[in-house]
Design a protein around this motif. Structure first.
Motif, PDB file in Angstrom:
ATOM      1  N   ARG A 174       9.397  -0.551   4.771  1.00 54.83           N
ATOM      2  CA  ARG A 174       9.012   0.805   4.378  1.00 54.83           C
ATOM      3  C   ARG A 174      10.083   1.356   3.441  1.00 54.83           C
ATOM      4  O   ARG A 174      11.240   1.522   3.843  1.00 54.83           O
ATOM      5  CB  ARG A 174       8.861   1.712   5.593  1.00 54.83           C
ATOM      6  CG  ARG A 174       7.605   1.427   6.401  1.00 54.83           C
ATOM      7  CD  ARG A 174       7.408   2.457   7.505  1.00 54.83           C
ATOM      8  NE  ARG A 174       6.117   2.286   8.156  1.00 54.83           N
ATOM      9  CZ  ARG A 174       4.997   2.879   7.766  1.00 54.83           C
ATOM     10  NH1 ARG A 174       5.035   3.701   6.720  1.00 54.83           N
ATOM     11  NH2 ARG A 174       3.862   2.679   8.393  1.00 54.83           N
ATOM     12  N   ARG A 188       0.847  -1.187   0.000  1.00 56.46           N
ATOM     13  CA  ARG A 188       0.000   0.000   0.000  1.00 56.46           C
ATOM     14  C   ARG A 188       0.890   1.248   0.000  1.00 56.46           C
ATOM     15  O   ARG A 188       2.070   1.187   0.360  1.00 56.46           O
ATOM     16  CB  ARG A 188      -0.926   0.025   1.214  1.00 56.46           C
ATOM     17  CG  ARG A 188      -0.215  -0.050   2.548  1.00 56.46           C
ATOM     18  CD  ARG A 188      -1.185  -0.174   3.703  1.00 56.46           C
ATOM     19  NE  ARG A 188      -0.512  -0.469   4.963  1.00 56.46           N
ATOM     20  CZ  ARG A 188       0.039   0.434   5.764  1.00 56.46           C
ATOM     21  NH1 ARG A 188      -0.011   1.716   5.414  1.00 56.46           N
ATOM     22  NH2 ARG A 188       0.634   0.086   6.892  1.00 56.46           N
ATOM     23  N   GLN A 189       0.282   2.379  -0.390  1.00 56.66           N
ATOM     24  CA  GLN A 189       0.963   3.671  -0.378  1.00 56.66           C
ATOM     25  C   GLN A 189       0.699   4.362   0.951  1.00 56.66           C
ATOM     26  O   GLN A 189      -0.434   4.412   1.419  1.00 56.66           O
ATOM     27  CB  GLN A 189       0.455   4.552  -1.520  1.00 56.66           C
ATOM     28  CG  GLN A 189       1.260   5.820  -1.746  1.00 56.66           C
ATOM     29  CD  GLN A 189       2.566   5.566  -2.470  1.00 56.66           C
ATOM     30  OE1 GLN A 189       2.635   4.676  -3.322  1.00 56.66           O
ATOM     31  NE2 GLN A 189       3.604   6.312  -2.144  1.00 56.66           N
ATOM     32  N   ASP A 190       1.754   4.914   1.598  1.00 55.61           N
ATOM     33  CA  ASP A 190       1.613   5.650   2.856  1.00 55.61           C
ATOM     34  C   ASP A 190       2.395   6.954   2.743  1.00 55.61           C
ATOM     35  O   ASP A 190       3.569   7.023   3.098  1.00 55.61           O
ATOM     36  CB  ASP A 190       2.127   4.802   4.020  1.00 55.61           C
ATOM     37  CG  ASP A 190       1.883   5.476   5.366  1.00 55.61           C
ATOM     38  OD1 ASP A 190       1.138   6.472   5.398  1.00 55.61           O
ATOM     39  OD2 ASP A 190       2.433   5.006   6.388  1.00 55.61           O
ATOM     40  N   VAL A 218       4.650   0.753   1.599  1.00 55.88           N
ATOM     41  CA  VAL A 218       4.720  -0.222   2.689  1.00 55.88           C
ATOM     42  C   VAL A 218       4.429  -1.608   2.131  1.00 55.88           C
ATOM     43  O   VAL A 218       3.391  -1.822   1.480  1.00 55.88           O
ATOM     44  CB  VAL A 218       3.719   0.132   3.808  1.00 55.88           C
ATOM     45  CG1 VAL A 218       3.778  -0.916   4.924  1.00 55.88           C
ATOM     46  CG2 VAL A 218       4.022   1.518   4.364  1.00 55.88           C
TER      47      VAL A 218
END
Length: 593
Positions: free
Chosen positions: A590, A514-516, A521
């Motif tokens: 990350r 997913r994008q954070d 991540v």
């Protein structure tokens, strides 16, 4: 150490003696010169202040708005300035209310009676030239006359005659004809226009305006009243403020054509200007700090020098002792470390640079001790990891050599498996060594995480199904990043391999991405046996395993997760783990997108 103490003490004493001697000599020799210079600066400052206030008084009929000007002058000259009326009433003061005035009046600010001590070049009539009263031209008249004067000057230039143009205090342009010997005597306003080849006409800008005519009429009435009954020659005052006789040429008051006429002209001018200028005021100027001019007594100099010397030596002794004590402790600790005692520490109770040095030394000592312990543990772990496959290879090969065992395909396959294990351990060690040396090369390119996770899942699906585990992929928002796809697959594959090893049959392993924010991540979550809280800080250490027996049936070599962390850091990211024993374990990468 003793040398450091002595040198510090000697240096401080020498510096103190030199500084005291130089200061005393400079103070004794330069006092008179400093006073003379300061007196000169004070006189120049007084003249500037007086001139500025005279200019204000010449243009204003009272002192009601002088406060701002006075405070600006005080700030510019670093002086205290105050104005009072002749009867002592305070007009304005740059100091706070209630501050006593200086003892002496510095000057009388009167544009109709200029103080010649502060204005050495003042006119003989002592009238400030900026006081023009009713002769001040309007903006409209100024513009008209300036245009006419420019036209005249341009005409003169075309005829070959050089002229110089200035502007008087009334706002009237003044034209001066230049000769080969230099400029002619300037006149505020010529009574007859200068002749320039008989072509250029100066009448337009030389004729008095209505304002000037009215002012001249008033001035001449005042002069006539003064001369009435005194038998003076007939005449009048012109626009250039000179007396023009009916029988003679114009004469200037400053040339003393007639003392009585000159006196009446001056008196009339002052009477005419009086309503247009501020009334006379007393000017008080506070003096800046000045030297007394007295010689400093020699015993006082000697006493002060001795006192400073004693204080310097005393402080130097205390400082040297406080400095040498921790330095001595650091020296002994460094010698112990040289002799092999990595547990050497220094205790310093002071603060400052020495304390910071001691703290840095203790941190270095602790780091070296940890590194030594890790080195010993790593040597032990490497030898243990290599001993088992080498022992198996040697045992079976010796058995085959002695004819006890037969090299059938099954035995050969077992030996090849041991060799592959050795190769895998050596490759992992080489990769970690490259990472430690900063030589781990990355070939970065845009990576589509969804496709990469599908590849990892496909590669491990066979082992997962054989172990009775479910392997799934969950990608949110289709994230992408720039990374080395081979190294990234290796890191995620190591995490999946670790989860396959510690997840019992019927469990689930999920690969997520997913994008954070500005990071991507990647998570590998399993429902395995989990990791106890006290073991979490050591999960990424090399050769670390929760099962200390290092049984091949319960774990790998202990290098896979260490490689994962190194690969994440090589990409500028981090690797972390969170676990609830018996419920869930999540490894998180990350990486900067």
């Amino acid at each position: 150490m003793r040398s450091l103490f002595v040198r510090l003490l000697t240096s401080s004493a020498v510096v103190a003696v030199c500084s005291i001697t130089a200061t005393a000599w400079l103070a004794a020799s330069s006092t008179s010169g400093a006073i003379q210079r300061e007196q000169g600066q004070t006189l120049a400052s007084d003249a500037r202040i007086n001139n500025s206030l005279l200019g204000y008084a010449s243009r204003h009929s009272d002192w009601s708005g002088v406060t701002a000007t006075l405070r600006d002058l005080a700030a510019q000259n670093s002086r205290r300035i105050a104005l009072t009326t002749e009867n002592g009433t305070l007009i304005a003061d740059s100091a706070t209310a209630g501050t006593p005035l200086p003892a002496k009046v510095s000057a009388v600010v009167d544009p109709l009676a200029v103080d010649v001590t502060l204005v050495p070049g003042a006119a003989r009539d002592r009238i400030d030239p900026r006081a023009v009263g009713p002769f001040l031209l309007s903006a409209r008249d100024r513009a008209r006359l300036m245009k006419a004067a420019d036209t005249y000057a341009a005409c003169a230039g075309r005829t070959g005659q050089a002229v110089q143009m200035t502007v008087s205090n009334t706002g009237r342009p003044l034209v001066t004809t230049l000769s080969q010997g230099g400029p002619q005597e300037p006149r505020p306003m010529p009574t007859a226009p200068p002749v320039v080849m008989g072509v250029c006409d100066a009448t337009t800008f030389s004729t008095p305006t209505r304002t000037e005519k009215a002012a001249l009429k008033q001035l001449n009435l005042l002069v006539s009243r003064c001369l009435k009954g005194k038998g003076a020659e007939r005449g009048s005052v012109g626009l250039d403020l000179t007396w023009v006789s009916k029988e003679k040429k114009p004469l200037s008051p400053v040339a003393e054509p007639d003392q009585m006429i000159s006196s009446c002209v001056v008196t009339a001018r002052k009477e005419q200007l009086d309503p247009y200028v501020a009334p006379a005021a007393y000017l008080y100027i506070g003096s800046p700090a000045e030297a007394t001019g007295q010689r400093i007594p020699l015993p006082s100099i000697a006493g002060a020098a001795l006192l400073v010397l004693v204080l310097t030596v005393g402080v130097s002794v205390m400082a040297a002792r406080r400095l040498v004590r921790p330095v001595n402790a650091l020296t002994h600790a460094a010698q112990r470390m040289r002799d092999g005692d990595s547990s050497a520490r220094v205790t310093v109770r002071t603060t400052g640079e020495i304390s910071e040095l001691a703290t840095a030394f203790n941190e270095m000592s602790e780091h070296l001790q940890r590194m030594e312990e890790q080195r010993k543990a790593m040597v032990s772990d490497v030898s243990h990891e290599l001993r088992t496959p080498l022992s198996n290879l040697r045992g079976w090969l010796e058995a085959a050599q002695d004819g006890v065992a037969e090299l059938d395909p099954a035995l050969i396959a077992s030996l090849v498996e041991e060799i592959l294990l050795l190769q895998h351990i050596v490759d992992d060690l080489q990769e970690l060594a490259l990472a430690d040396a900063g030589k781990l090369r990355l070939h970065v390119e845009p990576v589509h995480l969804g496709d990469l996770l599908d590849q990892v899942t496909t590669a491990h699906r066979g082992r997962a199904e054989a172990a009775g585990l479910t392997l799934t992929t969950v990608v949110t928002d289709d994230p992408s990043l720039t990374a080395d796809p081979v190294r990234l697959r290796q890191a995620i594959g190591n995490l999946v391999t670790n989860s396959l090893r510690y997840t019992p049959r019927g469990g689930h392993i999920t690969l997520g991405a997913r994008q954070d924010g500005d990071q991507v991540v990647v998570e590998v979550t399993d429902t395995g046996i989990g990791i106890r809280a006290e073991n979490l800080p050591h999960v990424f250490d090399r050769f670390w395993r929760a099962e200390k027996s290092r049984n091949r049936q319960t774990g790998g070599s202990g290098l896979g997760l260490a490689i994962v962390r190194n690969l994440a850091e090589a990409h500028g990211g981090t690797a972390t783990v969170a676990s609830v024993p018996g419920v869930r374990t999540t490894f998180t990468l990350r990486l900067p997108s």
